[in-house]
Design an enzyme around this catalytic site. Structure first.
Site, PDB file in Angstrom:
ATOM      1  N   LYS A   1       9.836  -0.147  14.103  1.00 44.06           N
ATOM      2  CA  LYS A   1      10.357   0.224  12.781  1.00 44.06           C
ATOM      3  C   LYS A   1      11.364   1.367  12.903  1.00 44.06           C
ATOM      4  CE  LYS A   1       6.149  -0.679  10.049  1.00 44.06           C
ATOM      5  NZ  LYS A   1       5.080  -0.061   9.255  1.00 44.06           N
TER       6      LYS A   1
ATOM      7  N   GLU B   1      -4.025  -6.540  15.218  1.00 43.34           N
ATOM      8  CA  GLU B   1      -3.555  -5.220  14.772  1.00 43.34           C
ATOM      9  C   GLU B   1      -4.692  -4.198  14.880  1.00 43.34           C
ATOM     10  OE1 GLU B   1      -0.188  -4.453  11.674  1.00 43.34           O
ATOM     11  OE2 GLU B   1      -2.045  -4.182  10.554  1.00 43.34           O
TER      12      GLU B   1
ATOM     13  N   HIS C   1      -3.546 -32.927  18.369  1.00 42.88           N
ATOM     14  CA  HIS C   1      -2.398 -33.720  18.824  1.00 42.88           C
ATOM     15  C   HIS C   1      -1.275 -32.831  19.321  1.00 42.88           C
ATOM     16  CE1 HIS C   1      -4.225 -37.395  17.270  1.00 42.88           C
ATOM     17  NE2 HIS C   1      -4.692 -36.609  16.322  1.00 42.88           N
TER      18      HIS C   1
ATOM     19  N   GLY D   1      -4.675  -1.780   5.295  1.00 47.62           N
ATOM     20  CA  GLY D   1      -3.845  -2.892   4.817  1.00 47.62           C
ATOM     21  C   GLY D   1      -4.462  -4.256   5.092  1.00 47.62           C
ATOM     22  N   ARG D   2      -4.950  -4.467   6.314  1.00 48.26           N
ATOM     23  CA  ARG D   2      -5.483  -5.790   6.675  1.00 48.26           C
ATOM     24  C   ARG D   2      -6.882  -6.031   6.118  1.00 48.26           C
ATOM     25  NH1 ARG D   2      -4.312  -2.440  10.655  1.00 48.26           N
ATOM     26  NH2 ARG D   2      -5.918  -1.663  12.078  1.00 48.26           N
TER      27      ARG D   2
ATOM     28  N   GLU E   1      10.878  -4.359   4.274  1.00 48.94           N
ATOM     29  CA  GLU E   1      11.053  -5.764   3.871  1.00 48.94           C
ATOM     30  C   GLU E   1      10.651  -5.962   2.405  1.00 48.94           C
ATOM     31  OE1 GLU E   1       9.438  -4.623   6.504  1.00 48.94           O
ATOM     32  OE2 GLU E   1       9.498  -6.014   8.203  1.00 48.94           O
TER      33      GLU E   1
ATOM     34  N   LYS F   1       0.842  -1.197   0.000  1.00 46.12           N
ATOM     35  CA  LYS F   1       0.000   0.000   0.000  1.00 46.12           C
ATOM     36  C   LYS F   1       0.882   1.253   0.000  1.00 46.12           C
ATOM     37  CE  LYS F   1      -3.442   2.390   2.796  1.00 46.12           C
ATOM     38  NZ  LYS F   1      -4.347   2.372   3.947  1.00 46.12           N
TER      39      LYS F   1
END
Ligand code: F6P
Length: 491
Positions: free
Chosen positions: A454, A311, A342, A225-226, A172, A166
């Site tokens: 950040k 978030e 399990h 973003g999410r 990254e 965005k």
């Protein structure tokens, strides 16, 4: 205690709650002005108060012809133009009419992180049985192994990279995109533009990276973003399942939107989900919520939900700028069934922390009857064991084999995982998160909590470059830096 919407059944009959408590919670929702806030969100009011933005992922999947106004402008025409541009591009890749150096695109690599990765990755993987185009791959981490382990199996001449960001500044993603460009450039020479496209709101930055506007797909600051898979960020998914099925995915979410808008609060799936969550978090004091899809292909659903929920609602300051005095968003975790059974279900059945669980189950799915029936009966057996437990008498007096029971769960049931079903499920969770944010008085649409880390990277990175010339602001970090500098191999 169950609600059906458009083929998805939400069963909440295994909860520690009765009609009276639920009706009191509905009262809380009304007093919190949930309905007014919901309508304000859909109408494009700037409910993201700390960023002064509208919140309109719902417009991206709207099939209505009504205008949605932001700053005096109807946003629907631009949404439709972008969707048509995405569809043309996806079709051209799937058909092979879009050609790269080696001809038809065989592999598509989505480079993005957070919302620019988790949604597209989770849905593409969950809908693998709808896949019809090139193979899809996802790279997120700044650990070079993430990109390297994928490209080592690919042919650069037939690979297309989608740089999904965005902001188009996320460190990254930009590092991975630069490395991908080097990888293609080293193999094919410098003119590799056709191997890259971009999904972003920042057209200046996409151009500066060398991606032309015809291969850039835009969206807008009112898409968080999410919540962005419904926008251009869904391009990788669209390439995988095709524009028609992508529209069905949007249609499923739209069905959830209409339900959220129109169903009465006591028959409203996301509202009941939100109220049960508040009941457990704030009245019962349970800090955790688990989600268990009984579907191997949905293994990334918990990770997608973690970002969506944590978030959005992992906040301590209210919209009014005051500190909250009650707990807000829970810790979310989960795993596919039956694998989780399990591993950590032991604690959910007999541990000292009570963990409300959501189970996601399809009546039909991959494989034959034996696999299917085993999966379904395991899911139902778990929810029943959690609810009923086993008494000391039933356990023949052995206290280790006692299950106290009364452990809450919801079950989502649907015929099978389709684009429509999955879109609807995801939108139900989005609205649950929004509704809880309203009940807690927080802004679910910002994410300031990710910023400090950040910023500190900018102090720490130079210390790794320059050894002992710079020092950390505290002895703990300095100690770790000294140890790292002593241990790391010269590169
Ligand atoms: O750092 C958090 C975050 O901003 C998320 O909210 C977002 O989904 C992710 O980073 C990626 O951001 P972008 O799409 O701008 O690269």
């Amino acid at each position: 205690m169950s609600i059906n919407n458009d083929g998805v059944l939400f069963d909440y009959s295994k909860n520690r709650i009765d009609e009276q408590a639920l009706s009191l919670l509905i009262q809380v929702a009304k007093e919190s002005k949930l309905e007014q806030m919901r309508d304000a969100m859909f109408a494009g009011e700037k409910i993201n108060s700390t960023e002064d933005r509208a919140v309109l992922h719902t417009a991206l999947r709207s099939s209505s012809s009504s205008a949605v106004m932001v700053d005096g402008k109807d946003i629907m025409p631009d949404i439709n133009v972008e969707l048509a541009k995405m569809s043309d591009f996806a079709n051209s890749i799937r058909s092979g009419s879009y050609q790269v150096t080696g001809g038809k695109v065989t592999d598509v690599v989505n480079i993005g992180i957070g919302g620019s990765d988790l949604g597209p990755r989770m849905v593409t993987q969950s809908l693998r049985h709808f896949e019809g185009g090139p193979h899809l791959h996802f790279v997120a981490n700044s650990d070079a192994a993430d990109l390297d382990d994928i490209v080592e199996r690919l042919d650069p001449s037939t690979t297309l990279f989608i740089v999904a960001s965005k902001s188009f500044t996320t460190a990254e993603t930009m590092l991975n995109a630069r490395n991908a460009k080097l990888w293609v450039g080293n193999a094919l020479g410098n003119d590799v533009g056709g191997h890259f496209c971009a999904l972003s709101t920042n057209l200046e930055a996409t151009q500066a990276f060398g991606i032309s506007n015809d291969r850039t797909f835009g969206f807008w600051d009112w898409v968080g973003g999410r919540f962005s898979i419904w926008s251009a960020i869904g391009l990788s998914l669209m390439i995988s399942i095709g524009p028609e099925d992508f529209k069905k995915f949007l249609g499923g979410a739209s069905s959830a939107d209409q339900h959220f808008l129109n169903a009465p609060l006591n028959k409203n799936i996301p509202v009941i989900m939100a109220l049960l969550g508040v009941w457990y978090r704030n009245i019962m004091g349970y800090p955790v919520q688990a989600v268990m899809p009984y579907d191997s292909r949905m293994s990334r659903f918990p990770a997608w939900l973690q970002q969506l929920d944590m978030e959005s609602n992992g906040k301590s300051v209210l919209k009014s700028n005051e500190q909250t005095t009650i707990d807000t968003g829970p810790i979310i975790f989960g795993e596919v069934g039956t694998n989780g059974q399990h591993a950590f279900y032991q604690l959910i059945h007999q541990g000292t922390t009570i963990i409300p669980c959501d189970f996601l189950l399809a009546a039909s799915g991959h494989g034959g009857k034996e696999n299917r029936n085993m999966l379904i009966s395991n899911c139902l057996a778990q929810t029943e064991a959690l609810m009923n437990g086993r008494t000391l008498e039933e356990a023949n007096g052995n206290p280790h084999r006692v299950f106290e029971g009364n452990r809450p769960s919801n079950t989502f049931l649907y015929e099978e995982v389709t684009p429509h079903t999955l879109g609807m499920l995801m939108a139900f969770y989005e609205h649950k998160v929004f509704a809880q944010g309203v009940l807690w008085g927080i802004n679910s649409f910002d994410q300031w909590g990710v910023e400090l880390g950040k910023e500190l990277v900018h102090n720490i990175e130079p210390m790794l470059e320059n050894g002992n010339e710079l020092s950390a602001q505290n002895s703990s970090t300095q100690g770790l830096l000294d140890a790292i500098n002593a241990m790391k191999k010269a590169s």
